[in-house]
Design a protein around this motif. Structure first.
Motif, PDB file in Angstrom:
ATOM      1  N   LEU A 233       0.852  -1.184   0.000  1.00 22.34           N
ATOM      2  CA  LEU A 233       0.000   0.000   0.000  1.00 22.34           C
ATOM      3  C   LEU A 233       0.889   1.235   0.000  1.00 22.34           C
ATOM      4  O   LEU A 233       1.700   1.440   0.902  1.00 22.34           O
ATOM      5  N   TRP A 234       0.739   2.065  -1.031  1.00 18.97           N
ATOM      6  CA  TRP A 234       1.567   3.271  -1.143  1.00 18.97           C
ATOM      7  C   TRP A 234       0.710   4.501  -0.898  1.00 18.97           C
ATOM      8  O   TRP A 234      -0.369   4.662  -1.469  1.00 18.97           O
ATOM      9  N   ASP A 235       1.194   5.376  -0.016  1.00 14.65           N
ATOM     10  CA  ASP A 235       0.537   6.660   0.205  1.00 14.65           C
ATOM     11  C   ASP A 235       1.591   7.757   0.128  1.00 14.65           C
ATOM     12  O   ASP A 235       2.322   8.013   1.082  1.00 14.65           O
ATOM     13  N   GLY A 236       1.679   8.378  -1.015  1.00 13.53           N
ATOM     14  CA  GLY A 236       2.668   9.423  -1.236  1.00 13.53           C
ATOM     15  C   GLY A 236       2.339  10.735  -0.557  1.00 13.53           C
ATOM     16  O   GLY A 236       3.157  11.654  -0.580  1.00 13.53           O
ATOM     17  N   LYS A 237       1.169  10.832   0.062  1.00 17.00           N
ATOM     18  CA  LYS A 237       0.788  12.072   0.727  1.00 17.00           C
ATOM     19  C   LYS A 237       1.292  12.134   2.172  1.00 17.00           C
ATOM     20  O   LYS A 237       1.168  13.167   2.827  1.00 17.00           O
ATOM     21  N   VAL A 238       1.847  11.017   2.660  1.00 18.07           N
ATOM     22  CA  VAL A 238       2.379  11.002   4.020  1.00 18.07           C
ATOM     23  C   VAL A 238       3.727  11.708   4.028  1.00 18.07           C
ATOM     24  O   VAL A 238       4.626  11.384   3.241  1.00 18.07           O
ATOM     25  N   GLU A 239       3.878  12.688   4.903  1.00 19.11           N
ATOM     26  CA  GLU A 239       5.132  13.438   4.995  1.00 19.11           C
ATOM     27  C   GLU A 239       6.195  12.630   5.743  1.00 19.11           C
ATOM     28  O   GLU A 239       5.872  11.829   6.612  1.00 19.11           O
ATOM     29  N   PRO A 240       7.509  12.779   5.395  1.00 18.93           N
ATOM     30  CA  PRO A 240       7.977  13.727   4.377  1.00 18.93           C
ATOM     31  C   PRO A 240       8.128  13.105   3.000  1.00 18.93           C
ATOM     32  O   PRO A 240       8.106  13.809   1.997  1.00 18.93           O
ATOM     33  N   ASN A 241       8.285  11.764   2.927  1.00 16.12           N
ATOM     34  CA  ASN A 241       8.611  11.124   1.651  1.00 16.12           C
ATOM     35  C   ASN A 241       7.634  10.035   1.247  1.00 16.12           C
ATOM     36  O   ASN A 241       7.947   9.197   0.415  1.00 16.12           O
ATOM     37  N   GLY A 242       6.447  10.026   1.827  1.00 16.61           N
ATOM     38  CA  GLY A 242       5.495   8.988   1.503  1.00 16.61           C
ATOM     39  C   GLY A 242       5.669   7.766   2.388  1.00 16.61           C
ATOM     40  O   GLY A 242       6.664   7.618   3.099  1.00 16.61           O
ATOM     41  N   SER A 243       4.688   6.863   2.330  1.00 18.99           N
ATOM     42  CA  SER A 243       4.709   5.671   3.176  1.00 18.99           C
ATOM     43  C   SER A 243       4.349   4.433   2.369  1.00 18.99           C
ATOM     44  O   SER A 243       3.334   4.421   1.672  1.00 18.99           O
ATOM     45  N   MET A 244       5.189   3.388   2.469  1.00 21.39           N
ATOM     46  CA  MET A 244       4.916   2.113   1.813  1.00 21.39           C
ATOM     47  C   MET A 244       4.668   1.062   2.893  1.00 21.39           C
ATOM     48  O   MET A 244       5.509   0.832   3.759  1.00 21.39           O
ATOM     49  N   THR A 245       3.496   0.442   2.847  1.00 17.76           N
ATOM     50  CA  THR A 245       3.117  -0.558   3.840  1.00 17.76           C
ATOM     51  C   THR A 245       2.976  -1.916   3.177  1.00 17.76           C
ATOM     52  O   THR A 245       2.286  -2.044   2.157  1.00 17.76           O
ATOM     53  N   ASN A 246       3.603  -2.943   3.753  1.00 14.53           N
ATOM     54  CA  ASN A 246       3.464  -4.302   3.240  1.00 14.53           C
ATOM     55  C   ASN A 246       2.184  -4.924   3.777  1.00 14.53           C
ATOM     56  O   ASN A 246       2.078  -5.209   4.971  1.00 14.53           O
ATOM     57  N   LEU A 247       1.206  -5.134   2.905  1.00 18.28           N
ATOM     58  CA  LEU A 247       0.009  -5.869   3.303  1.00 18.28           C
ATOM     59  C   LEU A 247       0.262  -7.364   3.190  1.00 18.28           C
ATOM     60  O   LEU A 247      -0.293  -8.151   3.958  1.00 18.28           O
ATOM     61  N   VAL A 248       1.081  -7.749   2.209  1.00 18.83           N
ATOM     62  CA  VAL A 248       1.576  -9.121   2.074  1.00 18.83           C
ATOM     63  C   VAL A 248       3.065  -9.019   1.816  1.00 18.83           C
ATOM     64  O   VAL A 248       3.483  -8.424   0.820  1.00 18.83           O
ATOM     65  N   ASN A 249       3.881  -9.544   2.719  1.00 22.98           N
ATOM     66  CA  ASN A 249       5.331  -9.518   2.537  1.00 22.98           C
ATOM     67  C   ASN A 249       5.736 -10.349   1.323  1.00 22.98           C
ATOM     68  O   ASN A 249       4.998 -11.257   0.901  1.00 22.98           O
ATOM     69  N   TRP A 250       6.917 -10.067   0.795  1.00 24.20           N
ATOM     70  CA  TRP A 250       7.409 -10.839  -0.354  1.00 24.20           C
ATOM     71  C   TRP A 250       7.490 -12.315   0.038  1.00 24.20           C
ATOM     72  O   TRP A 250       8.173 -12.689   0.987  1.00 24.20           O
ATOM     73  N   THR A 251       6.751 -13.141  -0.727  1.00 28.90           N
ATOM     74  CA  THR A 251       6.603 -14.569  -0.415  1.00 28.90           C
ATOM     75  C   THR A 251       6.812 -15.389  -1.672  1.00 28.90           C
ATOM     76  O   THR A 251       6.142 -15.166  -2.688  1.00 28.90           O
ATOM     77  N   VAL A 252       7.713 -16.352  -1.626  1.00 30.53           N
ATOM     78  CA  VAL A 252       7.967 -17.224  -2.780  1.00 30.53           C
ATOM     79  C   VAL A 252       6.808 -18.189  -2.961  1.00 30.53           C
ATOM     80  O   VAL A 252       6.266 -18.724  -1.986  1.00 30.53           O
ATOM     81  N   ASN A 253       6.400 -18.403  -4.218  1.00 28.49           N
ATOM     82  CA  ASN A 253       5.324 -19.351  -4.516  1.00 28.49           C
ATOM     83  C   ASN A 253       5.654 -20.089  -5.802  1.00 28.49           C
ATOM     84  O   ASN A 253       6.084 -19.469  -6.786  1.00 28.49           O
ATOM     85  N   ALA A 254       5.432 -21.398  -5.798  1.00 28.17           N
ATOM     86  CA  ALA A 254       5.790 -22.232  -6.946  1.00 28.17           C
ATOM     87  C   ALA A 254       4.966 -21.927  -8.185  1.00 28.17           C
ATOM     88  O   ALA A 254       5.349 -22.319  -9.301  1.00 28.17           O
ATOM     89  N   ALA A 255       3.847 -21.248  -8.037  1.00 27.59           N
ATOM     90  CA  ALA A 255       3.017 -20.920  -9.203  1.00 27.59           C
ATOM     91  C   ALA A 255       3.645 -19.841 -10.073  1.00 27.59           C
ATOM     92  O   ALA A 255       3.239 -19.656 -11.227  1.00 27.59           O
ATOM     93  N   ILE A 256       4.649 -19.145  -9.540  1.00 26.77           N
ATOM     94  CA  ILE A 256       5.308 -18.066 -10.277  1.00 26.77           C
ATOM     95  C   ILE A 256       6.541 -18.602 -10.989  1.00 26.77           C
ATOM     96  O   ILE A 256       7.384 -19.262 -10.372  1.00 26.77           O
ATOM     97  N   GLN A 257       6.652 -18.320 -12.280  1.00 24.79           N
ATOM     98  CA  GLN A 257       7.849 -18.712 -13.025  1.00 24.79           C
ATOM     99  C   GLN A 257       8.928 -17.673 -12.766  1.00 24.79           C
ATOM    100  O   GLN A 257       8.769 -16.509 -13.134  1.00 24.79           O
ATOM    101  N   LYS A 258      10.015 -18.085 -12.132  1.00 27.34           N
ATOM    102  CA  LYS A 258      11.046 -17.129 -11.750  1.00 27.34           C
ATOM    103  C   LYS A 258      12.211 -17.141 -12.724  1.00 27.34           C
ATOM    104  O   LYS A 258      12.385 -18.080 -13.503  1.00 27.34           O
ATOM    105  N   GLY A 259      13.025 -16.084 -12.626  1.00 29.80           N
ATOM    106  CA  GLY A 259      14.204 -15.992 -13.466  1.00 29.80           C
ATOM    107  C   GLY A 259      13.958 -15.214 -14.737  1.00 29.80           C
ATOM    108  O   GLY A 259      12.844 -14.760 -15.013  1.00 29.80           O
ATOM    109  N   PRO A 260      15.004 -15.052 -15.563  1.00 25.85           N
ATOM    110  CA  PRO A 260      14.876 -14.310 -16.825  1.00 25.85           C
ATOM    111  C   PRO A 260      14.161 -15.126 -17.888  1.00 25.85           C
ATOM    112  O   PRO A 260      14.015 -16.344 -17.782  1.00 25.85           O
TER     113      PRO A 260
END
Length: 323
Positions: A233-260
């Motif tokens: 969740l990004w809120d750029g209106k939060v002073e001074p430089n905006g606020s980024m909140t993790n609603l779901v942390n970075w999580t590895v899942n086998a359904a995603i094809q990874k790599g180049p």
């Protein structure tokens, strides 16, 4: 005779006082001169172009870039870094591309991408025909920003959108398929592939952006090249430089094809406050958040490896679920 002379002099003096005088003439300006002078007076003094602002999240401001309203140009974003690890730094303010200013119209040969076998529960199978689809080959009425801004560079060729980060902040480009109308409840999909790709390179969709002309708020659902997904969740209106909140942390899942050189189909279903996250038709996670209830949407990209990552988006589709 003595009386006549004074009378005559008096008459002559009175006559001299009433003689008409000829005023200096002032030329009357022509219509062309009046219009020209008015145009000159109304013309503002030139100002230096302002830098592309936030978010992220760009920061398209991104957006937004990066944008931005809605036409195909760079979104106006005022995004604002921190040390990046193997996954995206969620505390770094992101700025999108801003306001779109032109419709991407290109004639190109579509590039064939690998097909992915989806499970029966795939929303694409259960929802029926999409409300609107953009093949990103110039044949759609969706409007996208098409120039380069401070956060992203976009090009349309070979029947696809090519989006590249030009800073170490997440940047985005916003679509405008409804001519200024926001989306509330929907299912949104994108088919995206990569060429070179570092583990922390990330990309995906940004949704429920309240303001198209100032895209400094919204939700970012994406994956990285290490096979992980997140919802932020990004809120750029939060002073001074905006606020980024993790609603779901970075999580590895086998359904995603990874790599180049991999292709993934990402989907996010938003109904009320519930977010359902999909990769290649597989449900990854569901989460509730009601910070923003409706808005615009687009795509985002971010990388800490300069001039390496370019994503190729071959299709986007939207199912309007608003009742």
């Amino acid at each position: 005779m003595k009386k006549t002379l004074p009378v005559l002099l008096t008459v002559l003096l009175l006559t001299a006082c009433t003689l008409p005088t000829t005023p200096k003439s002032t030329p009357t300006p022509s219509n062309e001169q009046v219009l020209t002078q008015a145009a000159i007076a109304a013309t503002p003094k030139p100002t230096l172009p302002a830098a592309s602002p936030t978010p992220s999240i760009p920061p398209q401001p991104a957006v937004v870039t990066a944008t931005p309203g809605p036409v195909t140009a760079t979104a106006t974003i005022k995004p604002p870094t921190a040390t990046q690890t193997s996954v995206p730094n969620t505390s770094t303010p992101v700025i999108p591309s801003a306001t779109p200013t032109a419709t991407a119209t290109r004639t190109a040969t579509a590039t064939a991408l690998p097909t992915i076998t989806a499970p029966p529960s795939d929303p694409r199978n259960t929802l029926g025909k999409a409300t609107t689809t953009d093949p990103l080959d110039g044949s759609s009425r969706w409007v996208w920003p098409i120039d380069e801004d401070k956060f992203t560079k976009v090009d349309f060729k070979d029947g696809a959108m090519f989006l590249k980060p030009v800073s170490d902040l997440d940047g985005w480009r916003l679509a405008n398929p409804f001519g200024g109308k926001t989306a509330r409840d929907f299912y949104l999909e994108m088919t995206v592939s990569t060429d070179e790709c570092a583990p922390a390179d990330r990309f995906g969709m940004i949704v429920r952006i309240p303001n198209l002309k100032s895209p400094d708020q919204g939700y970012l659902f994406g994956i990285n090249c290490d096979g992980a997904y997140s919802l932020r969740l990004w809120d750029g209106k939060v002073e001074p430089n905006g606020s980024m909140t993790n609603l779901v942390n970075w999580t590895v899942n086998a359904a995603i094809q990874k790599g180049p050189k991999k292709t993934n189909r990402l989907g996010v279903m938003v109904v009320g406050s519930r977010f359902s996250l999909y990769a290649n038709g597989v449900l990854l996670k569901e989460v509730n958040n009601a910070t923003f209830t409706d808005g615009y949407f687009g795509v985002f990209v971010g990388s800490k490896v300069e001039n390496k990552l370019t994503i190729q988006i071959s299709e986007m589709a939207l199912w309007d679920l608003t009742k």
